[in-house]
Design an enzyme around this catalytic site. Structure first.
Site, PDB file in Angstrom:
ATOM      1  N   SER B 100       0.820  -1.212   0.000  1.00  0.00           N
ATOM      2  CA  SER B 100       0.000   0.000   0.000  1.00  0.00           C
ATOM      3  C   SER B 100       0.856   1.265   0.000  1.00  0.00           C
ATOM      4  O   SER B 100       1.998   1.255   0.427  1.00  0.00           O
ATOM      5  CB  SER B 100      -0.905  -0.017   1.228  1.00  0.00           C
ATOM      6  N   CYS B 101       0.280   2.384  -0.485  1.00  0.00           N
ATOM      7  CA  CYS B 101       0.954   3.680  -0.431  1.00  0.00           C
ATOM      8  C   CYS B 101       0.728   4.354   0.917  1.00  0.00           C
ATOM      9  O   CYS B 101       1.195   5.449   1.160  1.00  0.00           O
ATOM     10  CB  CYS B 101       0.443   4.599  -1.529  1.00  0.00           C
ATOM     11  N   MET B 102      -0.079   3.744   1.761  1.00  0.00           N
ATOM     12  CA  MET B 102      -0.377   4.364   3.061  1.00  0.00           C
ATOM     13  C   MET B 102       0.319   3.624   4.195  1.00  0.00           C
ATOM     14  O   MET B 102      -0.107   3.561   5.280  1.00  0.00           O
ATOM     15  CB  MET B 102      -1.886   4.392   3.295  1.00  0.00           C
TER      16      MET B 102
END
Lengths: 158, 102
Positions: B100-102
């Site tokens: 994920s980018c988070m």
């Protein structure tokens, strides 16, 4: 993946449409997650993202945004921005992307420095009490340039 | 790829992440942590335990999840695992790096 050589990312956020705010926030958070330092300078309309009264009411731009794939006149109808924003926020929540206020807390806790632009603060007749408690300070653009104090620093305008 | 950690041969990917959690043990974790300049403490183990459980129950890891975990707050998380906390902690925990980018 090879290791990045980037050491520090400085973001200038000048807009308050939600897609721009999230772009800056996600990139700043992403930098910290990779061990890269990150700071955000909020200027002009970008200040709305750290204005206590405004930050939970930001909208996606439905007018003048060709990627909305709707006629500009429709995008300008009352309630259209709110509707498009609501739909977008719902999708973001599914991806575990927090609302603006919570996102700012995460950024601050992650060590992202948050700065307000002095000129814009003066122009909008704001003071520190209008802005989020996690703010690190109010800087001139010259001060902000001096934050680029290490090699491999990059500055990005959003 | 294979890598010998503490006398034991384990399978890793090109970034050094274990590809089979069943090959993981605490001694391997201690060695992987050392490579990242980390000396494991009780709090480190608590976090490793938490993220392994998340992985086993197929729940995605995110920084927001850490905030809500009740195990550790974000500031401590960055202090314990410098240089990208989810990246480093998952490496030590023997699970894949989050996508994920988070």
């Amino acid at each position: 993946m090879a290791e990045t050589k980037v050491k520090k990312m400085l973001f200038i956020l000048s807009k308050a449409s939600i897609e721009n705010v999230y772009a800056a926030f996600i990139m700043a958070n992403g930098a910290r997650m990779e061990g890269i330092e990150a700071e955000i300078f909020f200027t002009f309309f970008g200040l709305e993202a750290i204005n206590k009264k405004k930050l939970e009411h930001l909208h996606v731009a439905t007018v003048g945004n060709p990627a909305m794939h709707m006629p500009t006149m429709l995008g300008g109808l009352p309630g259209m921005e709110a509707l498009a924003t609501k739909m977008m926020m719902k999708e973001m929540e599914k991806l575990d992307i927090p609302p603006v206020g919570e996102f700012l807390e995460i950024l601050s806790d992650s060590g992202v420095k948050l700065w307000a632009c002095k000129l814009a603060v003066d122009m909008f007749h704001l003071s520190e009490k209008d802005l989020i408690d996690d703010l690190d300070g109010i800087l001139t653009i010259g001060d902000f340039y001096s934050r680029a104090n290490s090699d491999e620093t990059h500055m990005l305008f959003v | 790829m294979e890598k010998v950690i503490n006398g034991k041969t384990v399978k890793v990917n090109e970034e050094g992440y274990l590809t089979d959690l069943s090959q993981w043990d605490k001694k391997i974790a201690v060695e992987l942590a050392k490579e990242k300049g980390i000396e494991m403490t009780d709090k480190h183990w608590e976090v490793i335990d938490y993220i392994q459980n998340k992985y086993k129950s197929e729940e995605p890891l995110s920084i927001r999840g850490i905030k809500k975990s009740g195990v550790i707050n974000i500031k401590e998380f960055y202090d314990l695992f410098p240089g990208g906390p989810l990246k480093v902690s998952t490496l030590i925990a023997g699970i894949p790096k989050p996508k994920s980018c988070m």
